[in-house]
Design a protein around this motif. Structure first.
Motif, PDB file in Angstrom:
ATOM      1  N   ARG A  41      -8.542   2.518  -4.382  1.00 53.35           N
ATOM      2  CA  ARG A  41      -8.628   1.737  -3.146  1.00 53.35           C
ATOM      3  C   ARG A  41     -10.070   1.639  -2.654  1.00 53.35           C
ATOM      4  O   ARG A  41     -10.507   0.583  -2.196  1.00 53.35           O
ATOM      5  CB  ARG A  41      -7.737   2.366  -2.074  1.00 53.35           C
ATOM      6  CG  ARG A  41      -7.687   1.565  -0.766  1.00 53.35           C
ATOM      7  CD  ARG A  41      -6.566   2.047   0.116  1.00 53.35           C
ATOM      8  NE  ARG A  41      -6.692   3.475   0.392  1.00 53.35           N
ATOM      9  CZ  ARG A  41      -5.777   4.179   1.055  1.00 53.35           C
ATOM     10  NH1 ARG A  41      -4.664   3.584   1.477  1.00 53.35           N
ATOM     11  NH2 ARG A  41      -5.947   5.465   1.277  1.00 53.35           N
ATOM     12  N   ASP A  45       0.849  -1.183   0.000  1.00 54.83           N
ATOM     13  CA  ASP A  45       0.000   0.000   0.000  1.00 54.83           C
ATOM     14  C   ASP A  45       0.893   1.244   0.000  1.00 54.83           C
ATOM     15  O   ASP A  45       1.641   1.453   0.947  1.00 54.83           O
ATOM     16  CB  ASP A  45      -0.905   0.012   1.235  1.00 54.83           C
ATOM     17  CG  ASP A  45      -1.957   1.114   1.168  1.00 54.83           C
ATOM     18  OD1 ASP A  45      -2.275   1.555   0.050  1.00 54.83           O
ATOM     19  OD2 ASP A  45      -2.424   1.545   2.231  1.00 54.83           O
ATOM     20  N   PRO A  46       0.894   2.033  -1.081  1.00 52.23           N
ATOM     21  CA  PRO A  46       0.003   1.926  -2.233  1.00 52.23           C
ATOM     22  C   PRO A  46       0.417   0.808  -3.182  1.00 52.23           C
ATOM     23  O   PRO A  46       1.606   0.500  -3.302  1.00 52.23           O
ATOM     24  CB  PRO A  46       0.144   3.291  -2.906  1.00 52.23           C
ATOM     25  CG  PRO A  46       1.530   3.734  -2.556  1.00 52.23           C
ATOM     26  CD  PRO A  46       1.780   3.224  -1.168  1.00 52.23           C
ATOM     27  N   SER A  47      -0.571   0.229  -3.833  1.00 55.42           N
ATOM     28  CA  SER A  47      -0.301  -0.845  -4.788  1.00 55.42           C
ATOM     29  C   SER A  47       0.124  -0.293  -6.146  1.00 55.42           C
ATOM     30  O   SER A  47       0.568  -1.049  -7.009  1.00 55.42           O
ATOM     31  CB  SER A  47      -1.538  -1.729  -4.950  1.00 55.42           C
ATOM     32  OG  SER A  47      -2.654  -0.958  -5.377  1.00 55.42           O
TER      33      SER A  47
END
Length: 258
Positions: free
Chosen positions: A145, A102-104
């Motif tokens: 997200r 995260d973040p992807s």
């Protein structure tokens, strides 16, 4: 400040007024015959219909004139900072190697040509043997997200299915465009958002600096690029953003890094 009323609310108010007017007429005439009884029934029906309209009426949507301008200064500000740092490359949305990260998806703005960069802990500006650039979280990542968490969005690995998902998200979930066309054209991917409701913000950014859309895409364009990057598992960049003259169409040209 004047309160805004939508068409459904106005219709309900008209029905209430008609019901009250009919009852006043019945009271003043005081005929007590079948005509009066019919008028009373009509008054009650109008009153009940008005209640139904208010019960099922939707809230007044946000005014797009104001909503479209919300991300403008953020886009311009980040683009200006990148320019001051000497970064001239277009932003690339890069999927994380670890799916649980995260973040992807991260946004890499290189000095010139794109090279994979590893962000240093706590720092956005990266310098090293592989090159210099800025690594930040894309503006569209919070949307991505939320779609994954609340709408159960799962991006397939097939490019055509990813493009279909982009169309569905923009048309039916976010409802930012009346129609979305997304297809591959040679080495590029073209996404057209017709009847785009946030176009006023696009025009504001374009009038200031068309390059800003490429260095720091707005949340909607960023979301599209993030979905494409995460779905295909490859870095993605927006090469061109065009506001079609005389129409309400936004046109994006994207490419996926081999």
């Amino acid at each position: 400040m004047n309160l805004k009323r939508n068409d459904t609310t106005r219709a309900a108010l008209v029905l209430f007024a008609a019901a009250a007017l009919i009852m006043i007429v019945v009271t003043l005439t005081n005929r007590g015959d079948i005509t009066s009884a019919t008028l009373v029934l009509g008054s009650v029906s109008a009153f009940i219909a008005g209640i139904f309209l208010l019960t099922f009426a939707k809230e007044e949507p946000l005014d797009m004139r104001f909503t479209s301008l919300l991300p403008v200064q953020g886009t311009l500000g980040i683009a200006r900072i990148c320019a001051d740092l000497g970064l001239q490359g277009n932003a690339h949305m890069v999927p994380a190697a670890d799916e649980t990260a995260d973040p992807s998806v991260t946004q890499v703005v290189p000095v010139a040509n794109y090279r994979p960069l590893t962000p240093a802990d706590g720092y956005s500006f990266v310098t090293g043997r592989d090159g210099n650039g800025v690594v930040i979280t894309p503006l569209g990542y919070p949307l991505l997200r939320m779609l994954e968490e609340s709408s159960d969005l799962r991006l397939p690995g097939d490019e055509e299915e990813v493009l279909a998902a982009i169309k569905e998200v923009c048309e039916e979930v976010l409802e930012v465009a009346g129609r979305v066309d997304a297809e591959r054209a040679g080495d590029s991917i073209v996404v057209e958002l017709s009847e785009f409701r946030l176009l006023q913000g696009c025009r504001a950014v374009q009038s200031e600096s068309p390059k800003a859309c490429l260095i720091c895409p707005c949340p909607v364009c960023s979301l599209i690029a993030c979905m494409l990057a995460k779905g295909t598992g490859r870095a993605c960049t927006i090469e061109q953003v065009t506001v079609e003259p005389g129409s309400e169409t936004l046109r994006l040209i994207l490419s996926v890094v081999p």
